[in-house]
Design a protein around this motif. Sequence first.
Motif, PDB file in Angstrom:
ATOM      1  N   ILE A   1      -1.684  20.043  71.656  1.00 67.41           N
ATOM      2  CA  ILE A   1      -1.210  21.215  70.903  1.00 67.41           C
ATOM      3  C   ILE A   1      -0.282  20.689  69.803  1.00 67.41           C
ATOM      4  O   ILE A   1       0.671  19.956  70.096  1.00 67.41           O
ATOM      5  CB  ILE A   1      -0.434  22.188  71.820  1.00 67.41           C
ATOM      6  N   ARG A   2      -0.566  21.063  68.561  1.00 67.19           N
ATOM      7  CA  ARG A   2       0.282  20.608  67.442  1.00 67.19           C
ATOM      8  C   ARG A   2       1.369  21.651  67.178  1.00 67.19           C
ATOM      9  O   ARG A   2       1.042  22.822  66.934  1.00 67.19           O
ATOM     10  CB  ARG A   2      -0.546  20.411  66.180  1.00 67.19           C
ATOM     11  N   ALA A   3       2.613  21.218  67.246  1.00 72.92           N
ATOM     12  CA  ALA A   3       3.731  22.160  67.073  1.00 72.92           C
ATOM     13  C   ALA A   3       4.702  21.624  66.027  1.00 72.92           C
ATOM     14  O   ALA A   3       4.815  20.405  65.826  1.00 72.92           O
ATOM     15  CB  ALA A   3       4.457  22.334  68.405  1.00 72.92           C
ATOM     16  N   GLY A   4       5.409  22.555  65.391  1.00 75.63           N
ATOM     17  CA  GLY A   4       6.443  22.134  64.450  1.00 75.63           C
ATOM     18  C   GLY A   4       7.625  21.511  65.177  1.00 75.63           C
ATOM     19  O   GLY A   4       8.199  20.509  64.748  1.00 75.63           O
ATOM     20  N   TYR A   5       7.990  22.123  66.294  1.00 74.14           N
ATOM     21  CA  TYR A   5       9.130  21.646  67.100  1.00 74.14           C
ATOM     22  C   TYR A   5       8.778  21.774  68.580  1.00 74.14           C
ATOM     23  O   TYR A   5       7.945  22.623  68.959  1.00 74.14           O
ATOM     24  CB  TYR A   5      10.391  22.482  66.820  1.00 74.14           C
ATOM     25  N   VAL A   6       9.426  20.956  69.396  1.00 71.16           N
ATOM     26  CA  VAL A   6       9.238  21.054  70.840  1.00 71.16           C
ATOM     27  C   VAL A   6      10.614  21.136  71.487  1.00 71.16           C
ATOM     28  O   VAL A   6      11.529  20.387  71.120  1.00 71.16           O
ATOM     29  CB  VAL A   6       8.480  19.823  71.391  1.00 71.16           C
TER      30      VAL A   6
ATOM     31  N   ASP B   1      -0.633  24.293  65.361  1.00 74.22           N
ATOM     32  CA  ASP B   1      -1.196  25.381  66.172  1.00 74.22           C
ATOM     33  C   ASP B   1      -0.146  26.446  66.458  1.00 74.22           C
ATOM     34  O   ASP B   1      -0.463  27.625  66.609  1.00 74.22           O
ATOM     35  CB  ASP B   1      -1.701  24.826  67.511  1.00 74.22           C
ATOM     36  N   VAL B   2       1.099  26.022  66.593  1.00 76.16           N
ATOM     37  CA  VAL B   2       2.169  26.944  66.974  1.00 76.16           C
ATOM     38  C   VAL B   2       3.485  26.381  66.422  1.00 76.16           C
ATOM     39  O   VAL B   2       3.640  25.162  66.303  1.00 76.16           O
ATOM     40  CB  VAL B   2       2.187  27.094  68.520  1.00 76.16           C
ATOM     41  N   ASP B   3       4.401  27.279  66.051  1.00 77.84           N
ATOM     42  CA  ASP B   3       5.673  26.788  65.495  1.00 77.84           C
ATOM     43  C   ASP B   3       6.447  25.970  66.527  1.00 77.84           C
ATOM     44  O   ASP B   3       6.960  24.892  66.235  1.00 77.84           O
ATOM     45  CB  ASP B   3       6.548  27.982  65.051  1.00 77.84           C
ATOM     46  N   VAL B   4       6.591  26.511  67.725  1.00 81.45           N
ATOM     47  CA  VAL B   4       7.426  25.840  68.742  1.00 81.45           C
ATOM     48  C   VAL B   4       6.711  25.838  70.088  1.00 81.45           C
ATOM     49  O   VAL B   4       6.215  26.881  70.538  1.00 81.45           O
ATOM     50  CB  VAL B   4       8.796  26.561  68.909  1.00 81.45           C
ATOM     51  N   VAL B   5       6.655  24.679  70.722  1.00 83.39           N
ATOM     52  CA  VAL B   5       6.251  24.614  72.129  1.00 83.39           C
ATOM     53  C   VAL B   5       7.519  24.466  72.956  1.00 83.39           C
ATOM     54  O   VAL B   5       8.368  23.614  72.668  1.00 83.39           O
ATOM     55  CB  VAL B   5       5.305  23.417  72.407  1.00 83.39           C
TER      56      VAL B   5
END
Length: 511
Positions: A148-153, A4-8
Amino acid sequence: MKIDVDVVVAGAGPTGLLLAGDLARAGVSCAVLERHAERSNLTRAFAVHARTLEQLDARGVADELVAAGTQESKLRFLGGHELSLPRLPSRFPYVLITPQYETERVLAARARSLGAALGYGTQVTGLARFPDRVEVIARADGRPEHVIRAGYVVGADGMHSTVRDAIGMPFPGKALVQSVMLADVRLRHTPPDTLTLNTTGGAFALIAPFGDGWFRIIAWHRDNQPPEDVPVSLEEVAGVARQALGTDYGPHDPRWMSRFHSEERQVPRYRDGRVLLAGDAAHVHSPAGGQGMNTGIQDAANLGWKLAATVRGWAPDGLLDTYHAERHPVGRQVLRASGAMLKIGLTGPPLLVAARNIVAAAATRTPFGPRVLAGAISGLSISYPAPRGAHPLTGRRVADLRLADGRRLYEALRAGRFLLAGGSAALPAGAVLARTVAGYEDRVDTAEVARPTGIVALIRPDAYVAWAHGPGSGGDQAAPIRDALARWCGASSAAAAGSVGSVIDGLSQTG
Ligand SMILES: Cc1cc2nc3c(=O)[nH]c(=O)nc-3n(C[C@H](O)[C@H](O)[C@H](O)COP(=O)(O)OP(=O)(O)OC[C@H]3O[C@@H](n4cnc5c(N)ncnc54)[C@H](O)[C@@H]3O)c2cc1C
């Protein structure tokens, strides 16, 4: 699976907000989740040091913050010792006294204007990690949990970090002092100095202005340490202030009073796969020296461009791991120094007080003491490890040099990209800096300095020198610039690669 988003980023404190702005500036999609529905007008930090102001300057927001605060050009130490700051080699030779909510206001506006999504009133409650993503479980006010699916957190969610707990990262350390009282008040009499502090007979007090008519009193007494849930009374704060300072300046109308304890803790690793920790989520320490927020902001400045490079796919191998390698030692040093400052400051027995005063006098009055101390507290002396045989400037903070086009170097860094800076004298005949970065134009800018010294330097987006060549380079030890570009900026775009070599071969043989 699609993300959904690159970074949370969990947490809209100063660390999370600076990071979100940097990620958005680099074209990385970023959502900040903050459990509070609104930004608070309560504050913890009020000292912003020179290196942090330089980082804000490299983002175009320092002047706005400076305009909102009070500049203090002397640091006062307990025992009446003062350290003068105007000799700091910076555009900001002072400590800026301004409430943390002002810093957060400026950083939030910047992050939002660059396109970061700021989700106030949304709490991170857990994480699930997968090889290609992290699923963040979040709950917005009054709504059921969602994923929320993110590439990195990035866990920038403070001392009690949910992100840190969710990945099982230990946070070893110890408690330092108990029952420190905070009171935000009006004063009947304005103190003569910007920062007022002293300790005597077991009592410690500090008064700092917010610049809008409110003052923060921090007070502590060795012999009066009730548990944290015992409410603070104004008379209790005023009594300790009178004992420590000789007067309490007439506090009234408190808008907030609280008791806190100070701890000293640091995580062993700032990165665990796709999850990174920054700011108070990674390290907490004594407020002595006003380092916590400053260190968190600088963590974010170090992490932002590395994470953006990783997400955008051009980061060289290992770049993201240098975040831990560079910032963990800085955090450890801050823990040690602020803990020592606190112990020395609150020390009671007369012999120790005398020893403290001798140490403070040595640190503030000897020829080298003030420079070392000011460099450490301001953050200007922070540097990062350089490879063996590298140019002496490598890993060091870059000075705010005047450029040939009339700008300052920190203005040229506002795009958040690498900067290859040097002067005509350092270039082979006919070569221009711009040609040396062919194939890297999407990541690297170039600038000619107004007064060439023969040095060409590749400057990182966080204003530290990645590589330098010229006077001071030892023999053949300086790596050619093409190696430096590849090491720091990844592979060049294939189309231009052929033409790069010949120009930069020439450059690397000069100086
Ligand atoms: C009395 C005192 C004085 C200080 N003075 C100074 C000073 O002068 N200078 C200085 O540099 N430092 C100072 N500090 C330290 C400074 O306040 C902190 O280091 C700084 O706030 C850390 O910033 P941060 O963004 O990392 O974390 P925080 O400011 O703690 O921000 C974390 C954010 O995450 C949010 N959050 C937490 N959990 C979740 C969750 N599960 N989901 C979503 N959001 C979440 C929180 O609501 C918060 O907004 C002081 C501290 C104290 C106690």
